[in-house]
Design a protein around this motif. Sequence first.
Motif, PDB file in Angstrom:
ATOM      1  N   MET A   1       0.821  -1.207   0.000  1.00 12.52           N
ATOM      2  CA  MET A   1       0.000   0.000   0.000  1.00 12.52           C
ATOM      3  C   MET A   1       0.859   1.263   0.000  1.00 12.52           C
ATOM      4  O   MET A   1       0.427   2.312  -0.445  1.00 12.52           O
ATOM      5  CB  MET A   1      -0.950  -0.030   1.200  1.00 12.52           C
ATOM      6  N   MET A   5       0.209   4.874  -1.811  1.00  9.93           N
ATOM      7  CA  MET A   5       0.091   6.127  -1.081  1.00  9.93           C
ATOM      8  C   MET A   5       1.103   7.146  -1.601  1.00  9.93           C
ATOM      9  O   MET A   5       0.855   8.342  -1.602  1.00  9.93           O
ATOM     10  CB  MET A   5       0.310   5.880   0.415  1.00  9.93           C
ATOM     11  N   ALA A 453      -6.331   3.840  -2.839  1.00 11.08           N
ATOM     12  CA  ALA A 453      -5.459   4.737  -2.089  1.00 11.08           C
ATOM     13  C   ALA A 453      -6.023   6.151  -2.042  1.00 11.08           C
ATOM     14  O   ALA A 453      -5.944   6.838  -1.020  1.00 11.08           O
ATOM     15  CB  ALA A 453      -4.069   4.739  -2.714  1.00 11.08           C
TER      16      ALA A 453
END
Length: 467
Positions: A1, A5, A453
């Motif tokens: 992730m 981001m 995101a």
Amino acid sequence: MQRWMGRLAAGVLVLCSGMAQALDLHGLKPGEVAVWAAPVEGGAPLVEHRADAAMNPASTMKLVTSYAALGRLGPGYRWTTRLVSAAPIVDGVLQGDLYWVGSGDPRFDQRDLIELAGELRRRGIREIAGRLLLDRSVWSGTGRADDFDGDAERAFMVAPDPQLTNLKVAWLAFYNDELGPRVALDPALPGVSLSAKLSDGGAGACGDVRNRVAIRTAGDSISVSGQLPQACDGARAFVNVLAPTEFARQSFAAAWRELGGTGPAGFGTAVAPAGAPVLASHDSEPLLDTLYYTNKYSNNTMARTLFLTLGHEEAPGSDTPAAAERAVRRTLVEAGISDAPLVLENGAGLSRRERVSARLLGQVLLAAARGPYAGEFMASLPIAGEDGTLKKRFADVGSRLRMKTGTLKDVRALAGYWLAPSGQRLAIVVIVNGPRALQQTAAMDDIVADLIAQAGPHCCAGMAGGQ
């Protein structure tokens, strides 16, 4: 992730809370892809890129059919298969023809057929003196899946059928023990010949047995050759053999023989006499179970059966595929969804002709998630990194993501939901059409990851606006 981001921090995504930014297509050309995403709990779409373009959805079309099936048939709908006859039973002999009245039960298998035929034995019938006749009148036809001639023998091309049994595939059971390497057909279809030239492959790993041996089918013949490792003892592989009616006949013959019955004296197709007594019947598992396999594993035969069942229930005795299309379109219109971009061929996405827009597919997702069968609908979707066709995708995102996949030559698609930690949901659709689609799966996945995101852990909160 973290890498996604990072993209968010770099400002490469579309818009959130009204702040527009450029959509990163990850190498896709703008004209190759359609993207749509919106909060389920209400609010304006987060992104609309070519959202109204007519696109081939591949198997994400199954979501449209599934939504219509849940709404019109209900999750508890069942198919009933019957054996009927007007002939008398004398000294354990059925003195005339037996009719197998098919319903198109998409998950009817050999065990169900043995149980069904077992009812005849429990009635005291040991011989069928007449013919076995298939009543195929439930549908006027099975619809089309054109321009797939090169895949005609593949299991995913099996058409729906009123007497469908085992999805019209037989299993090859492989063994390699003290008796040596060998293979058996299950069920033991009496008219299918199986030849094998297998040698011992030693102590190596098995993996997928189809990568260890060569399997060839031609009409009613199956041949198997190669080296079979000892680790393949107990392995199984399916084969698509015989025409539908012949597969049904031989499946019944195998079941009846296993039960110690004799006959029937012949075989054919005919409509059962009105009012003929029911000698045996079998109710399928509920539609909800069929939806699970249809969407988790993208089963074309089951999806096409759902489509035809919609047509049968909409207008029994009419043009079934046409009635099915009317039922789907009426479901959409009743939900306030425009059917203008929709083109249907079989409702499964196994089609070069079928079309939707990303917006239409997204609105189906919203309607399903807000409707009375939201849980049932979403439970049928593959879970990222866990099962179905997403088992090996989106492992970094995990079980908060559920999406239906779509794959054809020149087509890749994803449609489903992301559940934010806030408890709110984001509906997402990404469809890629073009000659580079096969190579663009990663780009499509990256677009989905970017949208997740961008939405962030507090997805959709305060995103007011109309749909």
